[in-house]
Design an enzyme around this catalytic site. Structure first.
Site, PDB file in Angstrom:
ATOM      1  N   GLU A 114       0.828  -1.204   0.000  1.00 55.05           N
ATOM      2  CA  GLU A 114       0.000   0.000   0.000  1.00 55.05           C
ATOM      3  C   GLU A 114       0.863   1.254   0.000  1.00 55.05           C
ATOM      4  OE1 GLU A 114      -2.592  -0.088   3.408  1.00 55.05           O
ATOM      5  OE2 GLU A 114      -3.568  -1.948   2.758  1.00 55.05           O
ATOM      6  N   LYS A 116       2.060   4.623   1.590  1.00 52.42           N
ATOM      7  CA  LYS A 116       2.025   5.173   2.944  1.00 52.42           C
ATOM      8  C   LYS A 116       1.597   6.626   2.821  1.00 52.42           C
ATOM      9  CE  LYS A 116       4.769   5.421   7.180  1.00 52.42           C
ATOM     10  NZ  LYS A 116       4.454   6.812   7.471  1.00 52.42           N
ATOM     11  N   ASP A 118       0.641  10.325   3.654  1.00 50.47           N
ATOM     12  CA  ASP A 118       1.207  11.269   4.608  1.00 50.47           C
ATOM     13  C   ASP A 118       0.134  12.255   5.065  1.00 50.47           C
ATOM     14  OD1 ASP A 118       3.089  12.369   6.186  1.00 50.47           O
ATOM     15  OD2 ASP A 118       4.246  13.310   4.586  1.00 50.47           O
ATOM     16  N   TYR A 227      -7.749   2.056   5.507  1.00 50.50           N
ATOM     17  CA  TYR A 227      -6.888   0.918   5.184  1.00 50.50           C
ATOM     18  C   TYR A 227      -6.896  -0.188   6.236  1.00 50.50           C
ATOM     19  CZ  TYR A 227      -3.847   4.065   7.880  1.00 50.50           C
ATOM     20  OH  TYR A 227      -3.362   4.918   8.826  1.00 50.50           O
ATOM     21  N   LYS A 315      10.241   3.460   3.673  1.00 54.88           N
ATOM     22  CA  LYS A 315      10.056   4.895   3.465  1.00 54.88           C
ATOM     23  C   LYS A 315      10.801   5.423   2.245  1.00 54.88           C
ATOM     24  CE  LYS A 315       9.908   6.798   7.834  1.00 54.88           C
ATOM     25  NZ  LYS A 315       9.225   7.829   8.581  1.00 54.88           N
ATOM     26  N   CYS A 409      10.707  47.328  -9.781  1.00 56.09           N
ATOM     27  CA  CYS A 409      10.740  45.993 -10.375  1.00 56.09           C
ATOM     28  C   CYS A 409      12.147  45.666 -10.873  1.00 56.09           C
ATOM     29  CB  CYS A 409       9.749  45.927 -11.531  1.00 56.09           C
ATOM     30  SG  CYS A 409       9.815  44.352 -12.422  1.00 56.09           S
ATOM     31  N   CYS A 412      11.756  45.509 -14.938  1.00 59.01           N
ATOM     32  CA  CYS A 412      11.434  46.652 -15.798  1.00 59.01           C
ATOM     33  C   CYS A 412      11.594  48.000 -15.106  1.00 59.01           C
ATOM     34  CB  CYS A 412      10.019  46.516 -16.360  1.00 59.01           C
ATOM     35  SG  CYS A 412       8.727  46.664 -15.107  1.00 59.01           S
ATOM     36  N   CYS A 425       4.416  44.094  -9.413  1.00 56.16           N
ATOM     37  CA  CYS A 425       4.815  45.001 -10.490  1.00 56.16           C
ATOM     38  C   CYS A 425       3.581  45.234 -11.352  1.00 56.16           C
ATOM     39  CB  CYS A 425       5.940  44.391 -11.333  1.00 56.16           C
ATOM     40  SG  CYS A 425       6.195  45.280 -12.891  1.00 56.16           S
ATOM     41  N   CYS A 431       6.238  44.300 -18.897  1.00 57.41           N
ATOM     42  CA  CYS A 431       7.369  43.905 -18.060  1.00 57.41           C
ATOM     43  C   CYS A 431       7.901  42.584 -18.625  1.00 57.41           C
ATOM     44  CB  CYS A 431       6.913  43.726 -16.614  1.00 57.41           C
ATOM     45  SG  CYS A 431       8.132  42.924 -15.558  1.00 57.41           S
TER      46      CYS A 431
HETATM   47  S1  IVH Z   1      -1.150   0.556   8.750  1.00 60.51           S
HETATM   48  C1  IVH Z   1      -1.057  -1.798  12.412  1.00 60.51           C
HETATM   49  N1  IVH Z   1      -1.324   1.566   6.343  1.00 60.51           N
HETATM   50  O1  IVH Z   1       1.722   5.545   8.805  1.00 60.51           O
HETATM   51  C2  IVH Z   1      -1.184  -1.015  11.179  1.00 60.51           C
HETATM   52  N2  IVH Z   1      -0.559   2.972   8.101  1.00 60.51           N
HETATM   53  O2  IVH Z   1       3.390   4.390  11.700  1.00 60.51           O
HETATM   54  C3  IVH Z   1      -0.752   0.365  11.369  1.00 60.51           C
HETATM   55  N3  IVH Z   1      -0.097   5.261   7.389  1.00 60.51           N
HETATM   56  O3  IVH Z   1       0.730   6.982  11.527  1.00 60.51           O
HETATM   57  C4  IVH Z   1      -0.939   1.291  10.290  1.00 60.51           C
HETATM   58  N4  IVH Z   1      -0.617   4.981   5.275  1.00 60.51           N
HETATM   59  O4  IVH Z   1      -1.267   6.598  10.090  1.00 60.51           O
HETATM   60  C5  IVH Z   1      -0.998   1.790   7.633  1.00 60.51           C
HETATM   61  N5  IVH Z   1      -1.549   2.336   4.163  1.00 60.51           N
HETATM   62  C6  IVH Z   1      -1.237   2.555   5.451  1.00 60.51           C
HETATM   63  C7  IVH Z   1      -0.800   3.809   5.890  1.00 60.51           C
HETATM   64  C8  IVH Z   1      -0.465   3.977   7.229  1.00 60.51           C
HETATM   65  C9  IVH Z   1      -0.195   5.835   6.185  1.00 60.51           C
HETATM   66  C10 IVH Z   1       0.405   5.947   8.598  1.00 60.51           C
HETATM   67  C11 IVH Z   1      -0.303   5.636   9.863  1.00 60.51           C
HETATM   68  C12 IVH Z   1       0.762   5.734  10.932  1.00 60.51           C
HETATM   69  C13 IVH Z   1       2.025   5.619  10.173  1.00 60.51           C
HETATM   70  C14 IVH Z   1       2.741   4.338  10.530  1.00 60.51           C
END
Ligand code: IVH
Length: 672
Positions: A114, A116, A118, A227, A315, A409, A412, A425, A431
């Site tokens: 999946e 991750k 943010d 998720y 990451k 500016c 110009c 400007c 310009c």
């Molecule tokens: S699973 C036990 N899946 O990443 C399962 N976390 O430390 C725990 N996060 O703050 C989380 N995308 O909020 C999972 N597809 C994803 C995620 C995800 C983002 C975040 C989660 C947590 C940090 C992991």
């Protein structure tokens, strides 16, 4: 209406609205017009007003409550919200995979991969199908109750879709995110109002969720992906995949980037693939999450103090680094706004080398007190211009003088003016910096996408006086380019070919290329899809513009003002004469160019009589009616128009003057 009738009608209306909310906000595939939706919603409101005791908390009318809070309650989670063990190193991920293989055997290892996300992690609790509670992650055991705020997020269902598994109780975990497009607009709005912009979309999402006044959260462009099922009574899942399917059928958004994998190589390839796409996504991801699919095997592996042993976060390289400001320059953008830009010692941010970052405006420079020579933290999100987040204190270094934007500016020499926190400007196309910026934007990837016409060549064309207006780009020849620095026969021929190729352009791209304030890719596309033709769009008034997805009153005003401006109109006419505009007239069907369109005429026409005009419309499949309604496609207003014009304006029906009408006919190949 009788009470029993009202009950039935309310149930049907709510189910129907929920369905359309889902199609719109989760599927991104609406099936009815905004007007039809509004009508259903208005009816629901009316029936609820007549029977106030039949209002339920999960009614679509109840997303935004009235109360303002003074603090958030602490709420315990249904199950601990664990965090993930993580690393940026491929070797660590391979070790994770090897450990699982050792404990489970090769046959037991199947992964779900999946993105991750943010954003801000949230828990959503549903009882008997209705959303009853939402909380931040907090310390993982207890979070802050932010139910009222989460209810305002359009993609959060207030009620589970009954097509999903029946559950008396379910706690879900997901990520609330802010899309980059929404994030940029929010920051612009905050800056304009003299507020502080958010440093990144994650802070913006988390900050918006922690507003004590839910009406503020409701105005923030928040979105959700779910998720995980944290806890449930009445259902269990054998695999993560089955869990995601249930989550999807309950009506939640589940990321479309999720894949399955078997080996460590699959994980590495998925990571590399998403890293390559990272800048093209409309939301921030900071890595990938690897989850063991088999739930029974997960239980066998168990958890450590804080992390599940069956999942891992791989990451991405960080988008935040520390570097030194070498110089601060004043950069004049295409709209005339003069932005302080930090020129920095080059630094790698998430795989891209960066040497300049924006300091936004003079108030931001003052607030952060960034000076030449300072050590700073910089960051980048998506394709967004990198920004200086903060200064890093160095006790042993003497700092230079405070930075001040110039009074004139830098391009110009015109005296700069102050507009809110911005310095501008006022010299427009005259310009050179602004003109070069407009050309660069016109040629950019989502606009006309002219390869080879970037910042440097745009500046060069302007400096050499070869282009003083956008349309002149299309008159350029290889001979014009050859004498310029950096051009040889091949590159000159390539650029000319690219420009000529780009002359075949659709409305959305041209529109974006015009650089109308506030009109980004999404809005340009929505406007093009809604109006179909440039003529219809140019004729649209504020109300008609506001009927378009993503266009608010302020933006509508800007767009209208842009097209009204005589100089813009002239420039656009010249441009249109030189491109081959690909238009998609709304609802036009084969054979008859105006099929399905209704026209209302008011006032006198000069070039043709009213009868001739109506005959032309009829001959091409259109219809002329006498009364203006919401369904009218165009009102053609000649000299001395009557009350129909006012009505059209009130209803937001596009109004064409005679020139506009004739242009519309021409566009459809109809000769008047
Ligand atoms: S699973 C036990 N899946 O990443 C399962 N976390 O430390 C725990 N996060 O703050 C989380 N995308 O909020 C999972 N597809 C994803 C995620 C995800 C983002 C975040 C989660 C947590 C940090 C992991």
């Amino acid at each position: 209406m009788k009470r029993s009738q009202a009950e039935r009608r309310l149930r049907d209306l709510r189910a129907e609205l929920r369905h359309h909310d889902y199609l719109y906000h989760v599927k991104d595939r609406p099936e009815i017009s905004d007007e039809a939706y509004d009508a259903l919603f208005a009816e629901l409101r009316a029936v609820e007003a007549a029977f106030p005791d039949l209002v339920t908390p999960d009614s679509p009318t109840q997303r935004v409550g009235g109360a303002v809070f003074d603090r958030f309650p602490t709420v315990p989670h249904a199950a601990p919200m664990l965090s993930l063990d993580s690393d940026r190193d491929e070797a660590a991920v391979r070790r994770f995979d090897a450990r699982l293989r050792k404990e489970l055997g090769d046959a037991g290892v199947q992964y779900v991969l999946e993105p991750k996300l943010d954003g801000a992690s949230v828990e959503l609790v549903y009882e008997d199908g209705a959303l009853v509670r939402a909380a931040t992650r907090g310390d993982g055991v207890n979070g802050e109750g932010i139910t009222e705020n989460v209810r305002t997020i359009p993609s959060v269902p207030l009620r589970l879709d009954p097509r999903g598994p029946a559950v008396g109780f379910v706690a879900l975990r997901g990520e609330v995110i802010m899309r980059l497009s929404g994030f940029e607009q929010l920051n612009e709005r905050l800056l304009e109002q003299g507020g502080e912009p958010f440093a990144n979309p994650r802070n913006a999402a988390a900050g918006s969720l922690r507003q004590l006044d839910p009406t503020i959260t409701a105005q923030r462009p928040l979105d959700l992906y779910v998720y995980d099922v944290l806890a449930a009574r009445g259902v269990s899942f054998a695999s993560h995949d089955a869990m995601l399917t249930a989550i999807r059928t309950w009506g939640f958004p589940v990321s479309e980037l999720i894949r399955s994998g078997r080996t460590a190589d699959d994980i590495v390839a998925y990571h590399a693939g998403l890293l390559a796409r990272r800048d093209d996504l409309d939301f921030e991801i900071d890595g990938v999450v690897i989850k063991l699919d088999d739930v029974a095997a997960r239980d066998r592996l168990g958890v450590t103090a804080r992390h599940p042993r069956w999942a891992y976060a791989f990451k991405f390289p960080p988008r935040k680094e520390v570097t030194r400001v070498l110089k601060i320059i004043a950069s004049v953008g295409r709209t005339g706004v003069v932005t302080p830009v930090a020129m920095m010692r080059p630094v790698e941010l998430g795989g891209v080398t960066v040497s300049r970052a924006t300091l936004h405006n003079r108030e931001e420079v003052a607030r952060k007190d960034i000076r030449e020579g300072d050590l700073v933290r910089v960051q980048r999100a998506g394709d967004v211009i990198p920004q200086v987040v903060e200064r890093i204190e160095e006790s042993d270094r003497r700092r230079g003088p405070r930075f001040r934007l110039p009074d004139t500016c830098p391009s110009c020499g015109t005296g700069l003016i102050e507009r809110g926190p911005f310095t501008v400007c006022p010299n427009g196309f005259r310009c050179q910096a602004q003109l070069a910026g407009r050309i660069q934007h016109f040629a950019s990837r989502h606009a006309l996408d002219i390869q080879g016409l970037g910042e440097e060549s745009s500046k060069l064309l302007v400096a050499e006086g070869l282009v003083t207006r956008l349309d002149q780009l299309f008159d350029l020849t290889e001979q014009d380019l050859l004498p310029l620095e950096g051009f040889a026969e091949k590159s000159a021929a390539n650029l000319i070919a690219a420009i000529q190729g780009a002359a075949d352009v659709d409305v959305a791209r041209l529109l974006l290329g015009l650089g109308i304030p506030e009109v980004g890719v999404a809005v340009a596309r929505a406007l093009a899809a809604h109006f179909g033709t440039l003529v219809a769009l140019r004729a649209a008034d504020e109300a008609a513009l506001e009927a378009v997805e993503g266009v608010g009153p302020k933006m509508a005003e800007q767009i209208r003002a842009f097209f009204r401006d005589a100089r813009n109109a002239e420039a656009l006419d010249r441009l249109v004469a030189k491109v081959r505009l690909r238009e998609a007239p709304r609802a036009a069907s084969a054979g008859s160019a105006l099929a399905g369109r209704t026209f209302v005429f008011t006032g006198g026409l000069a070039a043709l009589s009213r009868d001739e005009a109506e005959a032309l419309v009829g001959a091409h499949g259109g219809r002329t009616v006498s009364a203006v309604s919401k369904k009218t496609d165009y009102v053609v207003a000649g000299t001395d128009p009557g009350s129909k014009l006012a009505k059209a304006e009130r209803l937001g029906v596009p109004v064409l003057d005679e020139t506009g009408f004739l242009a519309l006919l021409r566009e459809h190949g109809i000769r008047a």
